[in-house]
Design a protein around this motif. Structure first.
Motif, PDB file in Angstrom:
ATOM      1  N   PRO A 185       0.776  -1.099  -0.075  1.00  0.00           N
ATOM      2  CA  PRO A 185       0.102   0.015   0.127  1.00  0.00           C
ATOM      3  C   PRO A 185       0.789   1.285   0.070  1.00  0.00           C
ATOM      4  N   VAL A 186       0.378   2.390  -0.839  1.00  0.00           N
ATOM      5  CA  VAL A 186       0.985   3.471  -0.758  1.00  0.00           C
ATOM      6  C   VAL A 186       0.281   4.527   0.396  1.00  0.00           C
ATOM      7  N   ALA A 187       0.998   5.160   1.300  1.00  0.00           N
ATOM      8  CA  ALA A 187       0.306   6.092   1.844  1.00  0.00           C
ATOM      9  C   ALA A 187       0.260   7.348   1.475  1.00  0.00           C
ATOM     10  N   ASP A 188      -0.815   8.037   1.424  1.00  0.00           N
ATOM     11  CA  ASP A 188      -0.802   9.328   0.986  1.00  0.00           C
ATOM     12  C   ASP A 188      -1.508  10.404   1.874  1.00  0.00           C
ATOM     13  N   GLU A 189      -1.337  10.230   3.214  1.00  0.00           N
ATOM     14  CA  GLU A 189      -1.976  11.080   4.031  1.00  0.00           C
ATOM     15  C   GLU A 189      -0.893  10.755   5.480  1.00  0.00           C
ATOM     16  N   SER A 190      -0.922  12.011   6.137  1.00  0.00           N
ATOM     17  CA  SER A 190      -0.373  11.849   7.355  1.00  0.00           C
ATOM     18  C   SER A 190      -1.157  11.272   8.508  1.00  0.00           C
ATOM     19  N   TYR A 191      -0.396  10.102   9.103  1.00  0.00           N
ATOM     20  CA  TYR A 191      -1.281   9.877  10.449  1.00  0.00           C
ATOM     21  C   TYR A 191      -1.626  10.979  11.454  1.00  0.00           C
ATOM     22  N   PHE A 192      -0.930  12.131  11.414  1.00  0.00           N
ATOM     23  CA  PHE A 192      -1.222  13.259  12.324  1.00  0.00           C
ATOM     24  C   PHE A 192      -1.986  14.187  11.867  1.00  0.00           C
ATOM     25  N   ARG A 193      -2.484  14.091  10.422  1.00  0.00           N
ATOM     26  CA  ARG A 193      -3.500  15.119  10.091  1.00  0.00           C
ATOM     27  C   ARG A 193      -4.571  15.653  11.241  1.00  0.00           C
ATOM     28  N   ARG A 194      -4.576  17.013  11.152  1.00  0.00           N
ATOM     29  CA  ARG A 194      -5.647  17.594  12.188  1.00  0.00           C
ATOM     30  C   ARG A 194      -6.993  17.874  11.480  1.00  0.00           C
ATOM     31  N   ALA A 195      -6.905  18.562  10.179  1.00  0.00           N
ATOM     32  CA  ALA A 195      -8.091  19.048   9.860  1.00  0.00           C
ATOM     33  C   ALA A 195      -8.838  17.921   9.263  1.00  0.00           C
ATOM     34  N   PRO A 196     -10.313  18.013   9.364  1.00  0.00           N
ATOM     35  CA  PRO A 196     -11.113  16.949   8.681  1.00  0.00           C
ATOM     36  C   PRO A 196     -10.821  16.751   7.268  1.00  0.00           C
ATOM     37  N   TYR A 197     -11.139  15.806   6.749  1.00  0.00           N
ATOM     38  CA  TYR A 197     -11.119  15.383   5.406  1.00  0.00           C
ATOM     39  C   TYR A 197     -12.378  15.492   4.607  1.00  0.00           C
ATOM     40  N   ARG A 198     -12.580  16.310   3.669  1.00  0.00           N
ATOM     41  CA  ARG A 198     -13.726  16.575   3.021  1.00  0.00           C
ATOM     42  C   ARG A 198     -13.753  15.863   1.658  1.00  0.00           C
ATOM     43  N   SER A 199     -15.067  15.306   1.477  1.00  0.00           N
ATOM     44  CA  SER A 199     -15.132  14.423   0.201  1.00  0.00           C
ATOM     45  C   SER A 199     -16.512  14.755  -0.231  1.00  0.00           C
ATOM     46  N   ASP A 200     -16.698  14.647  -1.850  1.00  0.00           N
ATOM     47  CA  ASP A 200     -17.777  14.652  -2.142  1.00  0.00           C
ATOM     48  C   ASP A 200     -18.042  13.517  -3.301  1.00  0.00           C
ATOM     49  N   ASN A 201     -17.320  12.331  -3.022  1.00  0.00           N
ATOM     50  CA  ASN A 201     -17.340  11.244  -3.951  1.00  0.00           C
ATOM     51  C   ASN A 201     -18.168  10.017  -3.321  1.00  0.00           C
ATOM     52  N   GLY A 202     -18.993  10.255  -2.425  1.00  0.00           N
ATOM     53  CA  GLY A 202     -20.021   9.528  -1.910  1.00  0.00           C
ATOM     54  C   GLY A 202     -19.389   8.467  -0.675  1.00  0.00           C
ATOM     55  N   LEU A 203     -20.179   7.911   0.063  1.00  0.00           N
ATOM     56  CA  LEU A 203     -19.753   7.243   1.108  1.00  0.00           C
ATOM     57  C   LEU A 203     -20.386   5.736   1.217  1.00  0.00           C
ATOM     58  N   ASP A 204     -20.655   5.205   0.285  1.00  0.00           N
ATOM     59  CA  ASP A 204     -21.255   3.756   0.210  1.00  0.00           C
ATOM     60  C   ASP A 204     -20.229   2.763   0.070  1.00  0.00           C
ATOM     61  N   TYR A 205     -20.072   2.335   1.388  1.00  0.00           N
ATOM     62  CA  TYR A 205     -18.970   1.431   1.426  1.00  0.00           C
ATOM     63  C   TYR A 205     -19.525   0.064   0.910  1.00  0.00           C
ATOM     64  N   TRP A 206     -20.515  -0.268   0.838  1.00  0.00           N
ATOM     65  CA  TRP A 206     -20.789  -1.412   0.403  1.00  0.00           C
ATOM     66  C   TRP A 206     -20.538  -1.548  -1.153  1.00  0.00           C
ATOM     67  N   ARG A 207     -20.852  -0.688  -2.062  1.00  0.00           N
ATOM     68  CA  ARG A 207     -20.553  -0.706  -3.577  1.00  0.00           C
ATOM     69  C   ARG A 207     -18.695  -0.301  -3.634  1.00  0.00           C
ATOM     70  N   ASN A 208     -18.502   0.694  -2.760  1.00  0.00           N
ATOM     71  CA  ASN A 208     -17.213   1.028  -2.655  1.00  0.00           C
ATOM     72  C   ASN A 208     -16.718   1.603  -4.111  1.00  0.00           C
ATOM     73  N   ASN A 219     -13.157  12.770  10.271  1.00  0.00           N
ATOM     74  CA  ASN A 219     -12.199  13.287  11.222  1.00  0.00           C
ATOM     75  C   ASN A 219     -11.051  12.386  11.525  1.00  0.00           C
ATOM     76  N   PHE A 220      -9.976  12.794  11.720  1.00  0.00           N
ATOM     77  CA  PHE A 220      -8.724  11.968  12.010  1.00  0.00           C
ATOM     78  C   PHE A 220      -8.676  11.946  13.319  1.00  0.00           C
ATOM     79  N   HIS A 221      -8.392  10.800  14.126  1.00  0.00           N
ATOM     80  CA  HIS A 221      -8.124  10.513  15.485  1.00  0.00           C
ATOM     81  C   HIS A 221      -7.235   9.546  15.676  1.00  0.00           C
ATOM     82  N   LYS A 222      -6.002   9.824  16.272  1.00  0.00           N
ATOM     83  CA  LYS A 222      -5.041   8.878  16.382  1.00  0.00           C
ATOM     84  C   LYS A 222      -5.349   7.743  17.378  1.00  0.00           C
TER      85      LYS A 222
END
Ligand SMILES: C[S@@+](CC[C@H](N)C(=O)[O-])C[C@H]1O[C@@H](n2cnc3c(N)ncnc32)[C@H](O)[C@@H]1O
Length: 272
Positions: A185-208, A219-222
């Protein structure tokens, strides 16, 4: 239109996320997995819970217990807990559309479940001190802009000595794009990110798969935020274990030479 991710406040995050979850509900309702749940709950004793969570819940003892689930979605896990012997089950979620599916699944199994439409922090005071066990499973904590408030609510609705059981995707997965199945896997985000991540690409984790959705915020929580949040809310930690198995959409990361932690369980007991 919600503001950018680095300027958005808690209430705006919650309002945006609620709209996106209600929007996603119809996509799940029309998915094969929903039909499989309807057929499943028609069978006595049906459960979607895996061996890890089932074992921990059985270890705590479910017989006759009052169990709450925070962010119960369509109640598939909550109804499974009822089938495992819980005395009563109550699910809280802010999505009316998912709770309607939960009522349909309960009816399919002839199962009694109270499903309450509410934002978690606003769970009415009439539920305070009512539960032996509060369950938080798979894909919940990242929706919470304020973990202290969330764990405070969990504590508030538990009886003294009651248990909080968290079974979640590991926060290290925040570093990887859900849709990117490359190995290694290729990490493209910091584990320590503070700002919430915004998306408008859908959140249907069944169809993925992507779809144009209303904006939502993750929201990122360690791991340490979760552990310390539970302790600071007034729980003693009785059990905490990280696992190499996936509980969401990262099964391609299982059984890798450099195995990432993919999930964890944490059990807290309300201290008074
Ligand atoms: C990923 S789903 C949980 C899925 C569930 N564990 C399962 O495996 O079936 C997250 C749920 O959290 C709910 N949710 C997110 N933020 C919430 C909030 N602030 N208050 C109440 N419910 C919330 C959503 O409506 C959604 O049903």
């Amino acid at each position: 239109m919600p503001p950018p991710e680095n300027e958005i406040g808690k209430d705006q995050i919650i309002a945006a996320n609620k709209a996106s979850w209600n929007e996603a509900a119809e996509r799940h309702r029309s998915h094969d997995q929903y039909a499989a749940l309807l057929a499943g709950f028609a069978r006595p004793g049906f459960s979607v819970l895996d061996a890890t969570l089932t074992g921990r819940l059985e270890g705590l003892g479910l017989e006759g217990k009052a169990v709450a689930q925070l962010c119960c979605n369509n109640a598939r896990e909550l109804l499974s807990v009822k089938n495992l012997g819980a005395g009563s089950v109550t699910g809280f979620d802010f999505s009316e559309a998912f709770l309607a599916q939960g009522r349909e699944l309960a009816a399919a199994g002839g199962l009694e479940a109270e499903l309450v439409q509410t934002e978690i922090a606003k769970i009415p005071a009439s539920y305070d001190g009512r539960f032996d066990l509060a369950l938080v499973t798979i894909g919940v904590l990242g929706w919470m802009p304020d973990l202290a408030e969330f764990f405070g609510t969990a504590r508030r609705i538990l009886k003294p000595g009651g248990h909080l059981v968290i079974y979640e995707g590991h926060p290290i997965l925040n570093m990887y794009d859900d849709r990117d199945k490359r190995l290694p896997p290729v990490a493209d985000e910091s584990y320590f990110r503070r700002a919430p991540y915004r998306s408008d690409n859908g959140l249907d984790y069944w169809r993925n798969e992507d779809y144009a959705s209303t904006a939502f915020f993750w929201n990122f929580h360690k791991m340490s935020d979760v552990v310390m949040g539970v302790l600071r809310a007034g729980f003693a930690i009785e059990d905490f274990e990280e696992f190499p198995h996936d509980v969401g959409n990262h099964s391609h990361l299982e059984n890798q030479p450099q195995q990432l932690p993919l999930s964890y369980i944490l059990v807290g007991r309300r201290e008074d």
